[in-house]
Design an enzyme around this catalytic site. Sequence first.
Site, PDB file in Angstrom:
ATOM      1  N   ALA A  72      11.173 -35.835  -6.202  1.00 38.26           N
ATOM      2  CA  ALA A  72      10.034 -35.464  -7.048  1.00 38.26           C
ATOM      3  C   ALA A  72       8.851 -35.058  -6.175  1.00 38.26           C
ATOM      4  O   ALA A  72       8.055 -34.189  -6.548  1.00 38.26           O
ATOM      5  CB  ALA A  72       9.653 -36.629  -7.953  1.00 38.26           C
ATOM      6  N   GLN A 171       7.827 -41.626 -13.795  1.00 33.31           N
ATOM      7  CA  GLN A 171       7.994 -42.958 -14.389  1.00 33.31           C
ATOM      8  C   GLN A 171       8.169 -42.895 -15.907  1.00 33.31           C
ATOM      9  O   GLN A 171       8.282 -43.933 -16.557  1.00 33.31           O
ATOM     10  CB  GLN A 171       6.794 -43.858 -14.037  1.00 33.31           C
ATOM     11  CG  GLN A 171       6.620 -44.113 -12.549  1.00 33.31           C
ATOM     12  CD  GLN A 171       7.635 -45.093 -11.960  1.00 33.31           C
ATOM     13  OE1 GLN A 171       8.336 -45.804 -12.683  1.00 33.31           O
ATOM     14  NE2 GLN A 171       7.728 -45.129 -10.647  1.00 33.31           N
ATOM     15  N   THR A 225      21.423 -25.346   0.133  1.00 34.74           N
ATOM     16  CA  THR A 225      22.644 -25.661  -0.619  1.00 34.74           C
ATOM     17  C   THR A 225      22.433 -26.894  -1.484  1.00 34.74           C
ATOM     18  O   THR A 225      21.929 -27.908  -1.008  1.00 34.74           O
ATOM     19  CB  THR A 225      23.814 -25.905   0.366  1.00 34.74           C
ATOM     20  OG1 THR A 225      23.919 -24.749   1.203  1.00 34.74           O
ATOM     21  CG2 THR A 225      25.114 -26.142  -0.365  1.00 34.74           C
ATOM     22  N   CYS A 307       4.688 -48.379  -2.000  1.00 31.64           N
ATOM     23  CA  CYS A 307       4.205 -47.543  -0.894  1.00 31.64           C
ATOM     24  C   CYS A 307       3.053 -48.240  -0.183  1.00 31.64           C
ATOM     25  O   CYS A 307       2.945 -48.198   1.033  1.00 31.64           O
ATOM     26  CB  CYS A 307       3.727 -46.194  -1.404  1.00 31.64           C
ATOM     27  SG  CYS A 307       4.890 -45.438  -2.518  1.00 31.64           S
TER      28      CYS A 307
END
Length: 362
Positions: A72, A171, A225, A307
């Site tokens: 994301a 979320q 790819t 984080c």
Amino acid sequence: MIYLDYQATTPLAPEAREAMLRWLDGPGGTGFGNPHSPHRYGRQAEAAVELARERVAALFPPGGRVIFTGTATEALNMALLGNEQARAGKAASVSAIEHSAVFDTAERLKGGRHVLPVGEDGLLWADALPDGTGVVAVMQVNNEIGTIQPMVEVARLAKQAGAFLVCDAVQAAGKMPVAMADAVAISAHKLHGPKGIGALWLRQGVKLDPIITGGGQEDGLRSGTLSPALIAGFGAAAKLAAERMEADAAHVESLWDRALELFDGWTLNGSAEARWHGNLSLRKDGIDVSRLMSDARGIAFSAGSACASGSGKPSRVLQAIGLPAKLAKNTIRLGFGRYTTGEDLEEAAAAINAAAQAQGAG
Ligand code: PLP
């Protein structure tokens, strides 16, 4: 070990795992094909990718298209940096509680970044956008405190300003209908899919300049790819989430009610109502969170945000809702969902409350 960190990542659904195996090697070892190759190996893999694309697209409003990305974070970078307004040097206005994937990326725009305040409840506090805004980014559900933004109102503000609207729905996807915006980012691992695969949904007619160039895959927007195994896992997880949306939400509601009873000596951060109820961000004055986590090490949970934890810095999000640095550091986050049981919560509450009491903060 009890896992209560659903905002950091979610357990892989068995159905998603099963869907992936076929494209790692597959029957007779034919599942490894490159989905961009014209022969049978490639065409089979391509068909799996397109089936997954339909399943992921079903999480979004009708129309629009899904571009697969690695994460994301990558999808948000593509949307924020690749839209025409950003390229034309306009500024971005982003909420103060955005994930760093938006908050830090918006700062890189030539036109700069404005920060839109939120109230104590964690909800956006803006009835107009600063002059010069060409891009708006507001997340649907916050990862640290679970608050749900009024995205219809945000879309109205963005439209009024003629701005490009980016929504981080990481979320929210799979838990509730995803908000309408020009570009929306989601991530498979937050909805019981594998890590390393995300998607950018673009409203019909929206064009972006690519930030990754090369072989021209994904409509020229994201060269490289594709991984059929990761994408098939994402597709299976998305299908399951869509089918189970109501049942999962009802399960989370019952866990939320139980959790509020079990943690009644704690204070909730952010709105209790405009919130995803699988996010319990709690604080207690004077608590030493590192010690608490060590004492309750049989429970996997987070200090504020995954984080921020470990950095020692008080969370930007908690400070944005008005908590002084000290109180922001007194916060824990418990995240639960589909595979959590009431007994898990009871066991976790017993361990965490006992650890808090041992600090004289019971
Ligand atoms: N946005 C939010 C709200 C998140 O919680 C996360 C993951 O922590 C991201 C963006 C980044 O997602 P990814 O891990 O796919 O890059």
